[in-house]
Design an enzyme around this catalytic site. Sequence first.
Site, PDB file in Angstrom:
ATOM      1  N   GLY A   7       0.833  -1.197   0.000  1.00 41.06           N
ATOM      2  CA  GLY A   7       0.000   0.000   0.000  1.00 41.06           C
ATOM      3  C   GLY A   7       0.862   1.238   0.000  1.00 41.06           C
ATOM      4  N   GLU A   8       0.249   2.339  -0.365  1.00 39.25           N
ATOM      5  CA  GLU A   8       1.012   3.580  -0.462  1.00 39.25           C
ATOM      6  C   GLU A   8       0.129   4.755  -0.080  1.00 39.25           C
ATOM      7  OE1 GLU A   8       4.371   5.332  -3.570  1.00 39.25           O
ATOM      8  OE2 GLU A   8       3.262   3.487  -3.998  1.00 39.25           O
ATOM      9  N   GLY A   9       0.643   5.616   0.803  1.00 38.88           N
ATOM     10  CA  GLY A   9      -0.047   6.825   1.196  1.00 38.88           C
ATOM     11  C   GLY A   9       0.691   8.045   0.687  1.00 38.88           C
TER      12      GLY A   9
ATOM     13  N   LYS B  41       6.042  -0.206   7.345  1.00 40.92           N
ATOM     14  CA  LYS B  41       5.638   1.108   6.877  1.00 40.92           C
ATOM     15  C   LYS B  41       6.856   2.018   6.890  1.00 40.92           C
ATOM     16  CE  LYS B  41       2.237   4.768   7.850  1.00 40.92           C
ATOM     17  NZ  LYS B  41       1.094   5.153   8.716  1.00 40.92           N
TER      18      LYS B  41
ATOM     19  N   SER C 138       3.919   7.827   2.873  1.00 45.73           N
ATOM     20  CA  SER C 138       4.415   6.539   3.357  1.00 45.73           C
ATOM     21  C   SER C 138       4.221   5.457   2.307  1.00 45.73           C
ATOM     22  CB  SER C 138       3.688   6.143   4.650  1.00 45.73           C
ATOM     23  OG  SER C 138       2.304   5.962   4.395  1.00 45.73           O
ATOM     24  N   LYS C 139       4.935   4.369   2.515  1.00 49.22           N
ATOM     25  CA  LYS C 139       4.797   3.194   1.675  1.00 49.22           C
ATOM     26  C   LYS C 139       4.871   1.984   2.594  1.00 49.22           C
ATOM     27  CE  LYS C 139       6.672   3.175  -2.364  1.00 49.22           C
ATOM     28  NZ  LYS C 139       7.603   3.163  -3.507  1.00 49.22           N
ATOM     29  N   VAL C 140       4.006   0.986   2.355  1.00 49.87           N
ATOM     30  CA  VAL C 140       4.013  -0.231   3.160  1.00 49.87           C
ATOM     31  C   VAL C 140       4.497  -1.375   2.282  1.00 49.87           C
ATOM     32  CG1 VAL C 140       2.671  -1.833   4.553  1.00 49.87           C
ATOM     33  CG2 VAL C 140       2.119   0.613   4.601  1.00 49.87           C
TER      34      VAL C 140
ATOM     35  N   ASP D 226      -9.718   7.485  11.234  1.00 52.80           N
ATOM     36  CA  ASP D 226      -9.652   7.019   9.847  1.00 52.80           C
ATOM     37  C   ASP D 226     -10.178   5.591   9.756  1.00 52.80           C
ATOM     38  OD1 ASP D 226      -9.192   7.144   7.122  1.00 52.80           O
ATOM     39  OD2 ASP D 226      -7.052   6.677   7.263  1.00 52.80           O
TER      40      ASP D 226
END
Length: 290
Positions: free
Chosen positions: A23-25, A45, A28-30, A140
């Site tokens: 996943g990617e925010g 993360k 951030s990146k997981v 969230d």
Amino acid sequence: MSKTNTGEKFLGDLGYKLGPTLGEGRFSKVKAATSDKYKVPLAIKLMDRRRVTPDFLYKFLPRELSIIRKIRHPNIVHIFELIEGCDGLVCIVMEALATDLLKLVQHLGKLPCVPKARDIFGQVVAALRYLHDRDLVHRDLKCENVLLTADGHRAKLSDFSFSKEANSYSDLSTTFCGSAAYSAPEVLMGIPYNAKMADVWSLGVVLYVMVTGFMPFDDTSVRRMPQQQKKGVKYPEELPPLPEPCQALIAQLLQFSPAARPTVGQVAKNKWVKKEVCVTKPSPEISGEQ
């Protein structure tokens, strides 16, 4: 050298091997990962302090790091280690789960109210109650942040990027957080809000999505969403009616007025959640003290 390559080298020196991106925010990146130290599937993360906004660096990131250091619950993703590098890299090493609630709903279309949706929902309620009892709010809560084991029996709340301490009822939040589709009307309208009650609204959206496979409100126009929310929730005509106790609980959680919503402690005592629904007479919508 890219940020990802730098992180891989840094973590590789510590015995971690990074896999694909999960996943990617925005900041951030997981990544999937393995390590001889923990010998279980991991997710890491990665965040770079040098590439974030001042607001994230000085407000949201310190809150997240502080909160994940002190929370431990069977229905919250376990954090194994927090690693901070001298070059600004921050790595949160956590357990990896097989899937998330949104993917499960998309795969199945919707979840049967009993027992699947009720069991998963009860675990999310337990996690949220743990946080609220400690004056912590998630801000969230959404299906993507409810992770599931491969057998689908264990649910765990994740992603504390927008979490904060809320020490009293009068400690109102002013920051728009999370996804609009799951946001309470007071959040969308930009007025100071009780974050615990906003979490409860999001809990109602999660339950609605689980048992219908649809979002309760159209989020294509955030400005018009509060008008829809004030009219109350409707159900797709093509679906068979939900059990009355489940509908009653959703209606309570999605009350337009924050003061009219139950606390998460009251939700935990709801007879549908506790598997105590009586088939011979209607059960109360929300049990517990008001």
